[in-house]
Design a protein around this motif. Structure first.
Motif, mmCIF file in Angstrom:
data_model
loop_
_atom_site.group_PDB
_atom_site.id
_atom_site.type_symbol
_atom_site.label_atom_id
_atom_site.label_comp_id
_atom_site.label_asym_id
_atom_site.label_seq_id
_atom_site.Cartn_x
_atom_site.Cartn_y
_atom_site.Cartn_z
ATOM 1 N N LYS A 147 17.223 -69.819 27.834
ATOM 2 C CA LYS A 147 16.926 -69.049 29.052
ATOM 3 C C LYS A 147 15.483 -68.553 29.082
ATOM 4 O O LYS A 147 14.921 -68.328 30.151
ATOM 5 C CB LYS A 147 17.895 -67.875 29.189
ATOM 6 C CG LYS A 147 17.792 -66.832 28.093
ATOM 7 C CD LYS A 147 18.786 -65.697 28.316
ATOM 8 C CE LYS A 147 18.677 -64.640 27.216
ATOM 9 N NZ LYS A 147 19.638 -63.529 27.424
ATOM 10 N N GLN A 148 14.874 -68.394 27.893
ATOM 11 C CA GLN A 148 13.471 -67.970 27.840
ATOM 12 C C GLN A 148 12.516 -69.116 28.181
ATOM 13 O O GLN A 148 11.328 -68.877 28.403
ATOM 14 C CB GLN A 148 13.118 -67.420 26.449
ATOM 15 C CG GLN A 148 13.820 -66.133 26.069
ATOM 16 C CD GLN A 148 15.184 -66.387 25.433
ATOM 17 O OE1 GLN A 148 15.649 -67.532 25.359
ATOM 18 N NE2 GLN A 148 15.827 -65.333 24.966
ATOM 19 N N GLY A 149 13.008 -70.359 28.189
ATOM 20 C CA GLY A 149 12.174 -71.483 28.580
ATOM 21 C C GLY A 149 11.790 -72.438 27.471
ATOM 22 O O GLY A 149 11.206 -73.483 27.730
ATOM 23 N N TYR A 150 12.114 -72.105 26.223
ATOM 24 C CA TYR A 150 11.770 -72.994 25.114
ATOM 25 C C TYR A 150 12.927 -73.942 24.815
ATOM 26 O O TYR A 150 14.037 -73.803 25.325
ATOM 27 C CB TYR A 150 11.431 -72.183 23.855
ATOM 28 C CG TYR A 150 12.623 -71.527 23.193
ATOM 29 C CD1 TYR A 150 13.338 -72.159 22.176
ATOM 30 C CD2 TYR A 150 13.046 -70.254 23.584
ATOM 31 C CE1 TYR A 150 14.436 -71.555 21.577
ATOM 32 C CE2 TYR A 150 14.141 -69.639 22.991
ATOM 33 C CZ TYR A 150 14.829 -70.297 21.991
ATOM 34 O OH TYR A 150 15.918 -69.711 21.412
ATOM 35 N N VAL A 151 12.654 -74.932 23.955
ATOM 36 C CA VAL A 151 13.714 -75.843 23.514
ATOM 37 C C VAL A 151 13.701 -75.898 21.990
ATOM 38 O O VAL A 151 12.635 -75.937 21.364
ATOM 39 C CB VAL A 151 13.544 -77.259 24.120
ATOM 40 C CG1 VAL A 151 12.193 -77.866 23.751
ATOM 41 C CG2 VAL A 151 14.690 -78.171 23.681
ATOM 42 N N ASN A 152 14.875 -75.863 21.393
ATOM 43 C CA ASN A 152 14.999 -75.919 19.936
ATOM 44 C C ASN A 152 15.164 -77.375 19.507
ATOM 45 O O ASN A 152 16.209 -77.981 19.735
ATOM 46 C CB ASN A 152 16.195 -75.082 19.473
ATOM 47 C CG ASN A 152 16.213 -74.887 17.966
ATOM 48 O OD1 ASN A 152 15.647 -75.675 17.223
ATOM 49 N ND2 ASN A 152 16.875 -73.838 17.506
ATOM 50 N N LEU A 153 14.111 -77.928 18.901
ATOM 51 C CA LEU A 153 14.117 -79.317 18.449
ATOM 52 C C LEU A 153 14.101 -79.391 16.920
ATOM 53 O O LEU A 153 13.528 -80.308 16.326
ATOM 54 C CB LEU A 153 12.919 -80.069 19.038
ATOM 55 C CG LEU A 153 12.924 -80.166 20.573
ATOM 56 C CD1 LEU A 153 11.643 -80.821 21.077
ATOM 57 C CD2 LEU A 153 14.147 -80.924 21.072
ATOM 58 N N LEU A 154 14.744 -78.399 16.301
ATOM 59 C CA LEU A 154 14.888 -78.361 14.854
ATOM 60 C C LEU A 154 16.372 -78.469 14.508
ATOM 61 O O LEU A 154 17.065 -77.460 14.400
ATOM 62 C CB LEU A 154 14.298 -77.065 14.279
ATOM 63 C CG LEU A 154 14.312 -76.929 12.755
ATOM 64 C CD1 LEU A 154 13.419 -77.984 12.115
ATOM 65 C CD2 LEU A 154 13.865 -75.525 12.337
ATOM 66 N N PRO A 155 16.884 -79.699 14.354
ATOM 67 C CA PRO A 155 18.301 -79.872 14.021
ATOM 68 C C PRO A 155 18.659 -79.141 12.735
ATOM 69 O O PRO A 155 17.830 -79.003 11.833
ATOM 70 C CB PRO A 155 18.444 -81.392 13.848
ATOM 71 C CG PRO A 155 17.309 -81.970 14.634
ATOM 72 C CD PRO A 155 16.190 -80.986 14.491
ATOM 73 N N PHE B 22 4.304 -74.834 27.179
ATOM 74 C CA PHE B 22 5.565 -75.405 26.693
ATOM 75 C C PHE B 22 5.750 -75.044 25.226
ATOM 76 O O PHE B 22 4.895 -75.367 24.399
ATOM 77 C CB PHE B 22 5.569 -76.926 26.844
ATOM 78 C CG PHE B 22 5.468 -77.408 28.274
ATOM 79 C CD1 PHE B 22 6.344 -76.951 29.235
ATOM 80 C CD2 PHE B 22 4.485 -78.320 28.629
ATOM 81 C CE1 PHE B 22 6.264 -77.397 30.547
ATOM 82 C CE2 PHE B 22 4.392 -78.777 29.942
ATOM 83 C CZ PHE B 22 5.281 -78.310 30.903
ATOM 84 N N PHE B 23 6.864 -74.425 24.900
ATOM 85 C CA PHE B 23 7.121 -74.003 23.525
ATOM 86 C C PHE B 23 8.401 -74.637 23.004
ATOM 87 O O PHE B 23 9.379 -74.785 23.734
ATOM 88 C CB PHE B 23 7.236 -72.483 23.430
ATOM 89 C CG PHE B 23 5.945 -71.762 23.690
ATOM 90 C CD1 PHE B 23 4.988 -71.649 22.688
ATOM 91 C CD2 PHE B 23 5.677 -71.201 24.941
ATOM 92 C CE1 PHE B 23 3.790 -70.993 22.919
ATOM 93 C CE2 PHE B 23 4.485 -70.547 25.180
ATOM 94 C CZ PHE B 23 3.535 -70.435 24.165
ATOM 95 N N SER B 24 8.383 -74.969 21.715
ATOM 96 C CA SER B 24 9.570 -75.535 21.083
ATOM 97 C C SER B 24 9.643 -75.107 19.626
ATOM 98 O O SER B 24 8.632 -74.811 18.990
ATOM 99 C CB SER B 24 9.563 -77.069 21.179
ATOM 100 O OG SER B 24 8.400 -77.604 20.590
ATOM 101 N N VAL B 25 10.875 -75.069 19.127
ATOM 102 C CA VAL B 25 11.123 -74.833 17.707
ATOM 103 C C VAL B 25 11.163 -76.190 17.022
ATOM 104 O O VAL B 25 11.920 -77.073 17.433
ATOM 105 C CB VAL B 25 12.461 -74.093 17.491
ATOM 106 C CG1 VAL B 25 12.684 -73.825 16.001
ATOM 107 C CG2 VAL B 25 12.502 -72.799 18.288
ATOM 108 N N ALA B 26 10.343 -76.361 15.992
ATOM 109 C CA ALA B 26 10.298 -77.644 15.289
ATOM 110 C C ALA B 26 9.566 -77.457 13.971
ATOM 111 O O ALA B 26 8.964 -76.406 13.718
ATOM 112 C CB ALA B 26 9.607 -78.713 16.139
ATOM 113 N N THR B 27 9.609 -78.480 13.142
ATOM 114 C CA THR B 27 8.883 -78.454 11.879
ATOM 115 C C THR B 27 7.577 -79.226 12.006
ATOM 116 O O THR B 27 7.544 -80.288 12.645
ATOM 117 C CB THR B 27 9.729 -79.028 10.729
ATOM 118 O OG1 THR B 27 8.921 -79.136 9.553
ATOM 119 C CG2 THR B 27 10.286 -80.404 11.072
#
Length: 275
Positions: free
Chosen positions: A41-49, A140-145
């Motif tokens: 909902k904040q606009g980011y995507v979690n791309l850290l499986p 654009f923000f995402s969670v990743a390594t």
């Protein structure tokens, strides 16, 4: 501002599982192999499986994030921001696609945003990315390594790395030919006065260590200045956002709390590389 009004199209990610392109429909990113990642909902995507995580909550915790945000919002590192954006304006193409590696809460990320470019930030800490996405909708923000970034080869023309792990092979993979990498690392005397309160024999940072081997060093700048504190909360926030906070004793914390004023050196080395 929203992601759709100040960007040049849909964000371009690749699937962390199969490396195929991700397309977003109805706030869900999906690849041809039907791997799905929902936009928060904040606009980011979690791309850290989950299988890529080395701990349950990798990266900085909420307290560290809040301390860093409070400190940076006071403008103590504004000279660094000015130096970074000056280099960006001098060298980057007008419609650059920008990537901030280890973006934290987006403080440096959003400074590079213009009406004509795309700016991405990645961090392994979900807490920091959540704050960044909520505050800076234009990026654009995402969670990743950082060791396996969710981007295609040669996607970016400008990469920044401020105190983040510098992984040349992966950065080079996503950087366009003739693209730029700007690294910010601590100079010899960075926060030495603060370190001296914690360690008996506080050592200067090693300025000679360079991890970039195969890119051309175009420019190196040394930025140093004094930070004068009149509020103990600012000093405690500075301590909390550093790695040596875990070594600070209760006596040191008490000593900092009692200080009316404190002076500490900011010392940065900026290196601009070209692929």
């Amino acid at each position: 501002m929203t992601n759709t009004t100040l960007n040049t199209g849909q964000p371009q990610y690749r699937c962390p599982l199969c490396k195929e392109s991700l397309l977003m429909t109805d706030k869900t990113y999906r690849c041809v192999n039907n791997h799905c990642f929902d936009q928060a909902k904040q606009g980011y995507v979690n791309l850290l499986p989950v299988q890529f995580k080395h701990s349950k909550t990798p990266g900085d915790n909420k307290d560290m994030v809040n301390a860093r945000r409070a400190f940076l919002d006071k403008g103590f590192y504004q000279p660094l921001v000015n130096a970074m954006t000056t280099l960006y304006q001098q060298y980057a193409p007008v419609s650059a696609v920008v990537f901030d590696a280890g973006c934290g809460e987006g403080f440096y990320t959003h400074q590079h945003k213009s009406d004509t470019n795309q700016v991405y930030g990645v961090d392994i800490s979900k807490e920091t990315v959540k704050i960044a996405a909520k505050k800076y909708h234009e990026c654009f923000f995402s969670v990743a390594t950082l060791s396996d970034l969710p981007f295609h080869d040669e996607q970016f023309s400008w990469i920044t790395s401020v105190y983040a792990p510098i992984l040349e092979q992966e950065f080079s993979r996503i950087l366009k030919n003739q693209g730029y990498l700007l690294t910010v690392t601590p100079g010899a005397e960075h926060l030495l006065a603060l370190k001296s309160l914690i360690y008996q024999n506080a050592k200067e940072h090693d300025e000679t260590k360079q991890v970039i081997k195969d890119m051309t060093l175009l420019k190196e700048e040394h930025l140093t200045y004094e930070m004068n504190f009149n509020d103990t909360n600012d000093v405690l926030n500075l301590l909390a956002m550093t790695p040596f906070a875990f070594k600070a004793s209760k006596e040191v914390i008490e000593q900092l709390t009692q200080l009316n004023t404190f002076t500490c050196q900011a010392d940065f080395i900026l290196r601009l590389y070209q692929k």
